[in-house]
Design a protein around this motif. Structure first.
Motif, PDB file in Angstrom:
ATOM      1  N   ARG A 110       0.868  -1.187   0.000  1.00 14.15           N
ATOM      2  CA  ARG A 110       0.000   0.000   0.000  1.00 14.15           C
ATOM      3  C   ARG A 110       0.902   1.233   0.000  1.00 14.15           C
ATOM      4  O   ARG A 110       1.760   1.377   0.875  1.00 14.15           O
ATOM      5  N   SER A 154       1.326   5.368   0.107  1.00 14.97           N
ATOM      6  CA  SER A 154       0.758   6.673   0.434  1.00 14.97           C
ATOM      7  C   SER A 154       1.540   7.744  -0.321  1.00 14.97           C
ATOM      8  O   SER A 154       2.748   7.889  -0.115  1.00 14.97           O
ATOM      9  N   TYR A 201       0.575  -2.907  -6.845  1.00 13.82           N
ATOM     10  CA  TYR A 201       0.553  -2.039  -5.669  1.00 13.82           C
ATOM     11  C   TYR A 201      -0.865  -1.539  -5.464  1.00 13.82           C
ATOM     12  O   TYR A 201      -1.735  -1.672  -6.346  1.00 13.82           O
ATOM     13  N   ILE A 202      -1.120  -0.944  -4.317  1.00  9.12           N
ATOM     14  CA  ILE A 202      -2.385  -0.294  -4.019  1.00  9.12           C
ATOM     15  C   ILE A 202      -2.106   1.170  -3.713  1.00  9.12           C
ATOM     16  O   ILE A 202      -1.272   1.469  -2.843  1.00  9.12           O
ATOM     17  N   HIS A 210      -2.918   3.708  -1.708  1.00  8.70           N
ATOM     18  CA  HIS A 210      -3.645   3.693  -0.437  1.00  8.70           C
ATOM     19  C   HIS A 210      -4.310   5.030  -0.129  1.00  8.70           C
ATOM     20  O   HIS A 210      -5.443   5.086   0.343  1.00  8.70           O
ATOM     21  N   GLU A 211      -3.601   6.127  -0.440  1.00  6.84           N
ATOM     22  CA  GLU A 211      -4.128   7.451  -0.119  1.00  6.84           C
ATOM     23  C   GLU A 211      -3.268   8.506  -0.799  1.00  6.84           C
ATOM     24  O   GLU A 211      -2.093   8.274  -1.121  1.00  6.84           O
ATOM     25  N   GLY A 233       0.083   4.057   4.860  1.00  6.78           N
ATOM     26  CA  GLY A 233       0.433   2.991   3.932  1.00  6.78           C
ATOM     27  C   GLY A 233       1.680   2.251   4.377  1.00  6.78           C
ATOM     28  O   GLY A 233       2.325   2.603   5.370  1.00  6.78           O
ATOM     29  N   ASP A 234       2.044   1.229   3.624  1.00  9.50           N
ATOM     30  CA  ASP A 234       3.285   0.499   3.898  1.00  9.50           C
ATOM     31  C   ASP A 234       4.501   1.294   3.432  1.00  9.50           C
ATOM     32  O   ASP A 234       5.575   1.203   4.035  1.00  9.50           O
TER      33      ASP A 234
END
Length: 305
Positions: free
Chosen positions: A6, A8, A35-36, A38-39, A85-86
């Motif tokens: 995740r 960010s 990937y995601i 996240h924000e 996030g990660d």
């Protein structure tokens, strides 16, 4: 362990409202990959221009943290503290990401799972976004980094993104030559590259502060390095600080002051077990009385200097 990372994206903004919309869009319009997203967070550090209006227009897409002016170091520190996030991908609001940025970095994460830090090259552009350099340039600045959030937290508070470079020196970083950030150089950039010695003095100050921090961490080392390794990395940044000091002195025409820094730089280089080539180049510059770094564009500088 197999879940997608995740990420960010955290945009750091102080009076860069005229560029902010492009920065936000570049985060939201990333190519899909492993990937995601996240924000996307915008930290508005006491802006007095159109930043608040831009944030209001994009409020459905981003999270906004607006507060009184606290400065770059505090804002970069908060990029790690306030994201969830990660990984954290910081972005100066006057820069923007290439659409392939997160996909490219996620592919690198998947191939090197021990990495905690990724940096990549950049395209240097002018205030209008037109190319300023013909070829891509090595990165290392805020907008060319991704840092694993847990690792970043172990280095807080930071005054500059150079603090995160310690992860690379600990062998936990990747350097990609993909130019997936557009780095804007303009008269209102935070970094003064036109006044002799100013940029190099600032870099030297940051490197000395980081060296002291790493030395203090030896008694209770983080998971990514043991005490002995931290000592060597500390020496590396002391040598780098001296190198910036040499450049600063030469830019101001103070050749003798530059010469006084050479012995200490050599000692720290040997203790850090670093290559001698940067020291030799600094010595040659002192002998010739010519700085290596070109003013105004910053061409010739890199994160590995």
């Amino acid at each position: 362990m197999n879940s997608l990372p995740r990420i960010s994206c955290v945009i750091l903004c102080h009076n860069y409202g005229r560029y902010l919309d492009q920065a936000v869009t570049s985060c939201l319009e990333q190519e899909p990959g492993r990937y995601i997203l996240h924000e996307v967070i915008v930290i508005d550090d006491g802006s007095t221009d159109e930043t608040e209006e831009v944030c209001r227009r994009r409020k459905g897409d981003i999270k906004v943290i607006r507060r009184s002016r606290q400065g770059f170091g505090r804002t970069l520190t908060d990029a790690a503290l306030l994201s969830s996030g990660d990984w954290v991908a910081p972005l100066d609001a006057d820069d923007w990401f290439h659409p392939a940025k997160l996909r490219t970095c996620a592919e690198a994460m998947a191939s090197a799972r021990e990495a905690l830090f990724i940096e990549h090259w950049e395209n240097v552009v002018d205030s209008l976004g037109h190319p300023k350099l013909k070829e891509p340039h090595p990165g290392g600045n805020t907008s060319t980094l991704l840092v694993h959030r847990e690792a970043a937290l172990s280095l807080l508070p930071v005054s500059n993104e150079i603090f995160f470079h310690a992860l690379r020196e600990a062998g936990r970083g990747l350097v990609l030559q993909d130019p997936v950030t557009f780095y804007r150089v303009h008269p209102r950039s935070m970094t003064d590259r036109s006044t002799p010695g100013v940029s190099q003095d600032y870099r030297a100050e940051v490197c000395f502060a980081l060296a002291d921090r790493l030395r203090a961490m030896r008694g209770n080392p983080p998971p990514w390095a043991n005490g002995r390794r931290l000592g060597r990395i500390s020496r590396h940044f002391r040598a780098l600080a001296s190198r910036h000091g040499v450049e600063s002195s030469l830019q101001r025409g103070e050749q003798l002051s530059a010469l006084f820094l050479i012995p200490g730089m050599l000692k720290d280089t040997i203790w850090a077990r670093d290559p001698l080539a940067p020291w030799v180049r600094s010595l040659s510059s002192v002998i010739m009385g010519r700085p290596q770094v070109q003013l105004t564009t910053g061409q010739g500088e890199s994160a590995h200097s």
